[in-house]
Design a protein around this motif. Structure first.
Motif, short mmCIF file in Angstrom:
data_model
loop_
_atom_site.label_atom_id
_atom_site.label_comp_id
_atom_site.label_asym_id
_atom_site.label_seq_id
_atom_site.Cartn_x
_atom_site.Cartn_y
_atom_site.Cartn_z
N GLU A 147 47.45 4.71 10.37
CA GLU A 147 48.57 5.64 10.53
C GLU A 147 48.16 6.82 11.40
N THR A 149 49.76 10.18 14.18
CA THR A 149 50.83 10.85 14.90
C THR A 149 50.31 11.10 16.31
N SER A 164 55.91 -4.07 13.57
CA SER A 164 56.65 -3.06 12.81
C SER A 164 55.74 -1.85 12.69
N ASP A 165 56.32 -0.71 12.30
CA ASP A 165 55.44 0.46 12.18
C ASP A 165 55.82 1.36 11.03
N GLY A 166 56.60 0.81 10.08
CA GLY A 166 57.03 1.65 8.97
C GLY A 166 58.29 2.44 9.29
N LEU A 167 58.62 2.53 10.58
CA LEU A 167 59.86 3.20 10.98
C LEU A 167 60.92 2.17 11.34
N ALA A 168 60.49 1.08 11.97
CA ALA A 168 61.43 0.05 12.42
C ALA A 168 60.66 -1.22 12.77
N THR A 176 59.84 2.21 23.14
CA THR A 176 59.94 3.41 22.29
C THR A 176 59.12 4.56 22.87
N MET A 178 57.23 7.88 21.29
CA MET A 178 56.83 8.57 20.06
C MET A 178 56.21 9.90 20.46
N LYS A 182 56.74 12.12 15.11
CA LYS A 182 56.80 10.78 14.51
C LYS A 182 55.40 10.34 14.08
N LYS A 183 55.34 9.92 12.84
CA LYS A 183 54.11 9.39 12.30
C LYS A 183 54.34 7.91 12.06
N HIS A 184 53.43 7.07 12.49
CA HIS A 184 53.68 5.65 12.23
C HIS A 184 52.38 4.85 12.13
#
Lengths: 223, 204
Positions: A147, A149, A164-168, A176, A178, A182-184
């Motif tokens: 994880e 940022t 996937s990244d926990g956001l989408a 995308t 970032m 945004k943290k992913h």
């Protein structure tokens, strides 16, 4: 199925030639994969072309003598009716072959060797010259980036597979941006893994677990 | 020779490209098919000055604007056989060529800021290898190594690092938790990080 497109303002700025060149490369590659955005940029280019080339020349802006330039251009020897250069647009990793979008194919010969990262990740740097550096990142099935940022901006384009990244969830062609808001935690569960093309302008900042300990040492591991 | 061709030909004077699109299209096709210089002159005389005005506005520099015009019109001359009237108007095609050249010019112009290298951008995750074939390291080794080294820290330093980096507490919270002055938390953190750095170096 592409769900994540560049925002309209960026598409327009790309079409008109007013966005930063590194963003232009990302959008150009996305446009290669995305019929919707291709139509939007074509439309914007048509409008821009009409605007630039419409109407009378401004009499208050005296033009230089173009004759020499024109004659010189016409004297350049004919290039042989160019057979379209067969561009190597395939990227190879471990026996797997990935077709690259046209905009990225010109960088295959500027792509360095693959390095293995922790967590079933592979990375190959791409020398963009004045635009700095980009990376191909390949996540094997089950691969994940700790994880994090971003201190700066991270552009990501999915070239093959899904992640996937926990956001989408992202599919081939998705684009995308970032930033520090945004943290992913990108990971891929796709059987074929996932290849992305990514650019970051500042180091990633890891936010969880032991990986956080790595932040102060980012410079140290590599000389 | 073409020296006598006037710069602005009579009919391309005031028309908008929509109106002259068909005409310009057919000139482009002729250039593509037979390198027709007369047709190219028509195209050049219409597009070059307008492109210069636009480029001057965008780039604010006469020399750069002329470079853009020269490169764009050279491309038009060389690549006219690639123009496809069914796909769009000449103004769209030529604008897109100019746009791409402008991006290339911007790339060359830009002074390279500081060199950013991938190793900084993907810190620590990267096991540097010169060649794929040399990869033999266990993929978890860096984090594991770090864990082991971490265990070697003096207990007081480890506690502070754990609280800050793993539990995500602020330095003040850590000071309160261990009932030690904030300055002590700071110096322990600094010492621990220094120590880790040295141990990692030795570990190489």
């Amino acid at each position: 199925m592409i769900n994540f497109h560049p925002e309209l303002a960026h598409l327009r700025a790309f079409a008109e030639g007013t966005c930063p060149t590194n963003l232009a490369l990302m959008i150009s590659a996305h446009v290669d994969l995305c019929p919707r955005c291709q139509a939007i940029t074509m439309q914007a280019q048509e409008e821009a072309g009409l605007e630039v080339f419409s109407g009378k020349l401004n009499a208050a802006d005296p033009q230089p003598d173009f004759n020499d330039m024109m004659l010189q251009i016409m004297q350049t020897p004919d290039v042989e009716a160019p057979v379209l250069q067969p561009v190597n647009n395939m990227l190879e990793l471990d026996g797997k072959h990935f077709a690259l979008p046209r905009a990225l194919a010109r960088y295959t010969h500027k792509t360095g060797n693959w390095s293995r990262l922790v967590g079933k990740l592979w990375q190959a740097p791409v020398d963009l010259g004045q635009d700095g550096q980009a990376n191909f990142i390949y996540m094997e099935k089950g691969g994940k980036v700790p994880e994090h940022t971003h201190k700066g901006t991270e552009f990501t384009l999915v070239i093959d597979g899904q992640f996937s990244d926990g956001l989408a969830d992202y599919d081939c062609g998705d684009f995308t941006i970032m930033d520090s808001t945004k943290k992913h935690m990108p990971f891929s569960e796709a059987d074929e893994g996932c290849l992305v093309f990514t650019m970051v302008d500042k180091p990633l900042h890891f936010t969880s677990g032991l990986a956080r300990l790595l932040n102060p040492f980012s410079q140290l591991f590599f000389k | 020779m073409l020296v006598g061709i006037p710069l602005e030909s009579k009919h391309s004077h005031a028309v908008v490209p929509k109106d002259c699109a068909d005409e310009m299209s057919s000139y482009l096709v002729l250039v593509g098919q037979s390198r027709c210089k007369r047709s190219f002159a028509e195209i050049f005389n219409y597009f070059a000055p307008r492109l210069r005005s636009y480029a001057l506005k965008q780039m604010g520099n006469e020399a750069l604007a002329m470079e853009l015009v020269q490169d764009t019109m050279s491309n038009v001359w060389q690549k006219s056989h690639l123009f496809n009237a069914e796909k769009g108007a000449p103004s769209t095609w030529i604008f897109t060529i100019a746009r791409n050249i402008r991006f290339d010019m911007l790339r060359k112009q830009r002074n390279r800021k500081e060199d950013i290298c991938a190793d900084d951008l993907w810190p620590v995750l990267c096991e540097q290898t010169a060649d794929v074939n040399e990869v033999s390291l266990d993929e978890q080794i860096t984090l594991q190594q770090l864990g082991i080294i971490f265990e070697d820290l003096p207990k007081k330093q480890r506690e502070v690092i754990e609280a800050i980096y793993i539990e995500g507490k602020s330095q003040q919270e850590v000071a309160d938790q261990f009932e030690i002055p904030l300055g002590t938390v700071k110096s322990r953190t600094r010492l621990a990080l220094q120590r880790l750095k040295e141990m990692l170096k030795d570990n190489d």
